[in-house]
Design an enzyme around this catalytic site. Structure first.
Site, PDB file in Angstrom:
ATOM      1  CG  HIS A   1     -63.201  99.819  60.459  1.00 43.15           C
ATOM      2  ND1 HIS A   1     -63.097  98.810  59.545  1.00 43.15           N
ATOM      3  CD2 HIS A   1     -64.509  99.794  60.835  1.00 43.15           C
ATOM      4  CE1 HIS A   1     -64.257  98.227  59.354  1.00 43.15           C
ATOM      5  NE2 HIS A   1     -65.133  98.805  60.135  1.00 43.15           N
TER       6      HIS A   1
ATOM      7  CG  HIS B   1     -67.397  95.992  63.961  1.00 45.19           C
ATOM      8  ND1 HIS B   1     -66.374  96.864  64.310  1.00 45.19           N
ATOM      9  CD2 HIS B   1     -67.716  96.289  62.683  1.00 45.19           C
ATOM     10  CE1 HIS B   1     -66.107  97.636  63.275  1.00 45.19           C
ATOM     11  NE2 HIS B   1     -66.914  97.319  62.276  1.00 45.19           N
TER      12      HIS B   1
ATOM     13  CG  HIS C   1     -68.292 102.002  62.116  1.00 44.99           C
ATOM     14  ND1 HIS C   1     -68.640 102.202  60.799  1.00 44.99           N
ATOM     15  CD2 HIS C   1     -67.747 100.759  62.165  1.00 44.99           C
ATOM     16  CE1 HIS C   1     -68.313 101.120  60.082  1.00 44.99           C
ATOM     17  NE2 HIS C   1     -67.791 100.231  60.907  1.00 44.99           N
TER      18      HIS C   1
ATOM     19  CD  GLU D   1     -65.616  93.468  58.920  1.00 44.50           C
ATOM     20  OE1 GLU D   1     -64.755  92.576  58.833  1.00 44.50           O
ATOM     21  OE2 GLU D   1     -65.413  94.651  58.592  1.00 44.50           O
TER      22      GLU D   1
HETATM   23  O1  2HA Z   1     -70.999  95.734  58.680  1.00 42.30           O
HETATM   24  O2  2HA Z   1     -69.078  97.758  59.802  1.00 42.30           O
HETATM   25  O3  2HA Z   1     -66.850  96.604  59.089  1.00 42.30           O
HETATM   26  C1  2HA Z   1     -70.393  96.839  58.113  1.00 42.30           C
HETATM   27  C2  2HA Z   1     -69.125  97.105  58.795  1.00 42.30           C
HETATM   28  C3  2HA Z   1     -67.910  96.522  58.225  1.00 42.30           C
HETATM   29 ZN    ZN Z   2     -67.118  98.321  60.449  1.00 39.57          ZN
END
Ligand code: 2HA
Ligand code: ZN
Length: 254
Positions: free
Chosen positions: A201, A129, A131, A106
């Protein structure tokens, strides 16, 4: 980074290689110390980032696991230094355990957002970032596939979201990860918001330090969890009234 990587894993937001982090460490590291690293591959950027000329970043490595980063940070990170022209970067990944390690997939999003922060002289140095399950789950419900609907749930489920995320969260309709398209669209959202949800996502957040970035996601997740908790118990959550929200907003400005 290692501390937060541990939290992300423990929260269940970092399955396999999920998530990535960048921190602008310009001024905290000198070229000589970067020279200690073996690997110094040069990569040309698809889009030049002129506001990042000569800037140095620490990033998670592509394919690395947060749970590994928590225990062995030095094996799971890369440093990059943007060239003086802003059109490429030198990478310094020095893990004998992981030869050929490269920065996160990313990286387009990290650099696009960090470039905007630098341009606008923001205090934000971190982009995180992850999940976060309940936030992803919300975006799987057609009713919540808009900024307005998501923010009304997030504000309505906990007063702290009104206090600490008063501008709400940004929202990006589903876009292919790792692309320049997601990078540019995310950067635009971060012009207004401190956190952005990627449909189906995950979520990204920023802050002056990584703990601040983590805390924002933690708060948002609390609200989403509360909503699902009520729904799982068979009830429609009441949410905050418009008057309550208004009063909390006023309190913040006291
Ligand atoms: O790094 O989360 O969006 C792996 C991820 C891609
Ligand atoms: Zn991701």
């Amino acid at each position: 980074m290692a501390e937060v990587a541990k939290y992300l894993w423990e929260r269940g937001w970092a399955e396999k290689n999920a998530g990535n982090i960048s921190i602008n460490i310009t001024g905290l590291v000198n070229e000589k110390s970067l020279g200690l690293f073996n690997d110094s591959t040069y990569t040309l950027l698809q889009i030049p980032y002129y506001n990042l000329k000569g800037n140095t970043f620490i990033l998670t490595g592509t394919g690395t696991r947060m749970r590994d980063l928590a225990r062995r940070p030095e094996e799971n990170i890369c440093f990059i230094r943007i060239s003086e022209t802003g059109i490429g970067y030198q990478q310094y990944c020095n893990s004998p355990a992981k030869p050929g390690l490269r920065p996160t997939s990313e990286i387009p999003t990290h650099l696009a957002v960090q470039d905007m922060f630098a341009e606008k002289n923001r205090d934000s140095k971190v982009l995180l970032h992850t999940h976060a399950t309940e936030l992803i789950a919300l975006t799987q419900i057609p009713l919540f596939k808009s900024k307005e609907a998501i923010n009304s749930i997030l504000w309505g489920m906990h007063p702290e979201n009104i206090l600490f995320v008063p501008e709400g969260v940004g929202f990006l309709p589903f876009t292919i990860p790792g692309t320049e398209k997601i990078a540019q669209a995310t950067m635009k959202e971060f012009e207004r918001y401190q956190a952005v949800i990627w449909e189906k996502h995950g979520v990204l957040s920023t802050g002056t330090n990584i703990i601040e970035a983590f805390d924002t996601i933690d708060l948002l997740v609390k609200s989403a969890q509360t909503w699902f908790c009520c729904r799982n118990a068979g009830y429609e959550p009441e949410g905050m009234t418009a008057i309550q929200i208004e009063e909390i907003r006023k309190k913040q400005s006291l």
